[in-house]
Design a protein around this motif. Structure first.
Motif, mmCIF file in Angstrom:
data_model
loop_
_atom_site.group_PDB
_atom_site.id
_atom_site.type_symbol
_atom_site.label_atom_id
_atom_site.label_comp_id
_atom_site.label_asym_id
_atom_site.label_seq_id
_atom_site.Cartn_x
_atom_site.Cartn_y
_atom_site.Cartn_z
ATOM 1 N N SER A 24 0.817 -1.213 0.000
ATOM 2 C CA SER A 24 0.000 0.000 0.000
ATOM 3 C C SER A 24 0.850 1.262 0.000
ATOM 4 C CB SER A 24 -0.940 0.017 1.214
ATOM 5 O OG SER A 24 -1.875 -1.029 1.113
ATOM 6 N N SER A 25 2.066 1.154 0.506
ATOM 7 C CA SER A 25 2.989 2.289 0.534
ATOM 8 C C SER A 25 3.547 2.622 -0.842
ATOM 9 C CB SER A 25 4.151 1.981 1.480
ATOM 10 O OG SER A 25 4.893 0.875 0.967
ATOM 11 N N GLY A 26 3.325 1.712 -1.829
ATOM 12 C CA GLY A 26 3.893 1.902 -3.161
ATOM 13 C C GLY A 26 5.228 1.204 -3.331
ATOM 14 N N ARG A 27 5.731 0.596 -2.258
ATOM 15 C CA ARG A 27 7.015 -0.096 -2.323
ATOM 16 C C ARG A 27 6.792 -1.572 -2.667
ATOM 17 N NH1 ARG A 27 11.302 2.766 -0.692
ATOM 18 N NH2 ARG A 27 12.480 0.999 0.119
ATOM 19 N N HIS A 28 7.845 -2.230 -3.130
ATOM 20 C CA HIS A 28 7.814 -3.630 -3.525
ATOM 21 C C HIS A 28 8.476 -4.474 -2.442
ATOM 22 C CE1 HIS A 28 6.897 -2.762 -7.856
ATOM 23 N NE2 HIS A 28 7.346 -1.577 -7.456
ATOM 24 N N SER A 29 7.991 -5.712 -2.279
ATOM 25 C CA SER A 29 8.586 -6.606 -1.290
ATOM 26 C C SER A 29 8.410 -8.053 -1.725
ATOM 27 C CB SER A 29 7.930 -6.410 0.075
ATOM 28 O OG SER A 29 8.498 -7.295 1.037
ATOM 29 N N ALA A 30 9.314 -8.906 -1.272
ATOM 30 C CA ALA A 30 9.209 -10.344 -1.514
ATOM 31 C C ALA A 30 8.361 -11.019 -0.438
ATOM 32 C CB ALA A 30 10.602 -10.972 -1.556
ATOM 33 N N HIS A 31 7.979 -10.264 0.594
ATOM 34 C CA HIS A 31 7.167 -10.810 1.689
ATOM 35 C C HIS A 31 5.967 -9.911 1.932
ATOM 36 C CE1 HIS A 31 11.197 -12.451 2.445
ATOM 37 N NE2 HIS A 31 10.531 -13.519 2.839
ATOM 38 N N VAL A 120 2.198 -1.312 9.758
ATOM 39 C CA VAL A 120 2.809 -0.021 9.464
ATOM 40 C C VAL A 120 4.091 -0.289 8.687
ATOM 41 C CG1 VAL A 120 3.895 2.035 10.449
ATOM 42 C CG2 VAL A 120 1.813 1.096 11.493
ATOM 43 N N THR A 121 4.204 0.351 7.520
ATOM 44 C CA THR A 121 5.417 0.189 6.708
ATOM 45 C C THR A 121 6.197 1.501 6.672
ATOM 46 O OG1 THR A 121 4.380 -1.528 5.354
ATOM 47 C CG2 THR A 121 6.340 -0.484 4.446
ATOM 48 N N THR A 122 5.618 2.517 6.074
ATOM 49 C CA THR A 122 6.288 3.826 6.017
ATOM 50 C C THR A 122 5.714 4.791 7.041
ATOM 51 O OG1 THR A 122 4.754 4.739 4.385
ATOM 52 C CG2 THR A 122 6.697 3.556 3.542
ATOM 53 N N GLY A 123 4.530 4.476 7.574
ATOM 54 C CA GLY A 123 3.870 5.351 8.540
ATOM 55 C C GLY A 123 2.952 6.375 7.906
ATOM 56 N N LEU A 124 2.853 6.398 6.572
ATOM 57 C CA LEU A 124 2.027 7.395 5.899
ATOM 58 C C LEU A 124 0.569 7.322 6.349
ATOM 59 C CD1 LEU A 124 1.614 9.638 3.815
ATOM 60 C CD2 LEU A 124 1.326 7.841 2.077
ATOM 61 N N SER A 125 -0.044 6.151 6.279
ATOM 62 C CA SER A 125 -1.450 6.020 6.702
ATOM 63 C C SER A 125 -1.615 6.364 8.173
ATOM 64 C CB SER A 125 -1.965 4.601 6.453
ATOM 65 O OG SER A 125 -2.096 4.350 5.084
#
Length: 193
Positions: A24-31, A120-125
């Motif tokens: 949702s942050s727009g970043r990519h991940s393998a998990h 929480v990934t980037t904290g934006l939301s």
């Protein structure tokens, strides 16, 4: 619950996914941690919320008047956190792109709020939700989540007490490793990027 107990709950519910995910942050991940899967079992959701609330400082728990969560991901865990605290729980929505309370939910000026998220990934939301709660008259005294994907690096304007902090690497569009870029992208979250 220990960190291993928590991860065992994620594994048992098949909530820990591997592949190429657009977060949702727009970043990519393998998990990807699909918290909806861990929360679909009401007893498991209750255990996780109870552990999350037990991890808050005692003096903080005693001052919380209400729990507020951002929809969609925070609704169930926010409700269960409210149950664990013995307080009401409500949620924010953003049908026009900005969080606000709807459905007759309202905060009284100065009401002490615990903001609850699933991940929480980037904290934006989280920052957007905190701003919305303050605009509605609430005073956010702390934030919590089931998972902090930043492994403690996220910065929020209030104390942050996640149940577990995990450091699964995530990548901007121009940083995606070749081996990850070769895997078809899945967008499992609830928010369009």
């Amino acid at each position: 619950m220990t960190q291993e107990d928590i991860l065992a709950e994620f594994r048992a519910s098949k909530a820990l996914l591997e592949g190429h995910f657009l977060l949702s942050s727009g970043r990519h991940s393998a998990h990807y941690l699909q918290c909806a899967r861990i929360l679909m079992d009401p007893m498991r959701a209750s255990r996780m919320a109870s552990a999350m609330i037990a991890g808050l400082p005692r003096e903080l728990r005693s001052e919380i008047d209400v729990v507020v969560s951002p929809a969609m991901g925070g609704v169930i865990i926010g409700h269960e956190a409210g149950r664990a605290l013995g307080v009401e729980a409500m949620f924010l929505e953003r049908p026009e792109g900005v969080f606000h309370l709807r459905r007759g939910f309202a905060l009284t000026k100065g009401q002490k709020v615990l903001m609850v998220e699933d991940v929480v990934t980037t904290g934006l939301s989280s920052r957007e939700a905190i701003t919305a709660i303050q605009a509605e008259g609430g005073e956010v005294v702390a934030a919590t989540s089931l998972v902090d994907r930043s492994a403690g690096s996220v910065e929020l304007p209030v104390p942050f007490h996640p149940l577990i902090a995990i450091n699964f690497p995530s990548f901007a569009d121009d940083e995606v490793p070749e081996e990850l870029a070769e895997i078809a992208i899945t967008k499992p979250g609830s928010r369009s990027v």
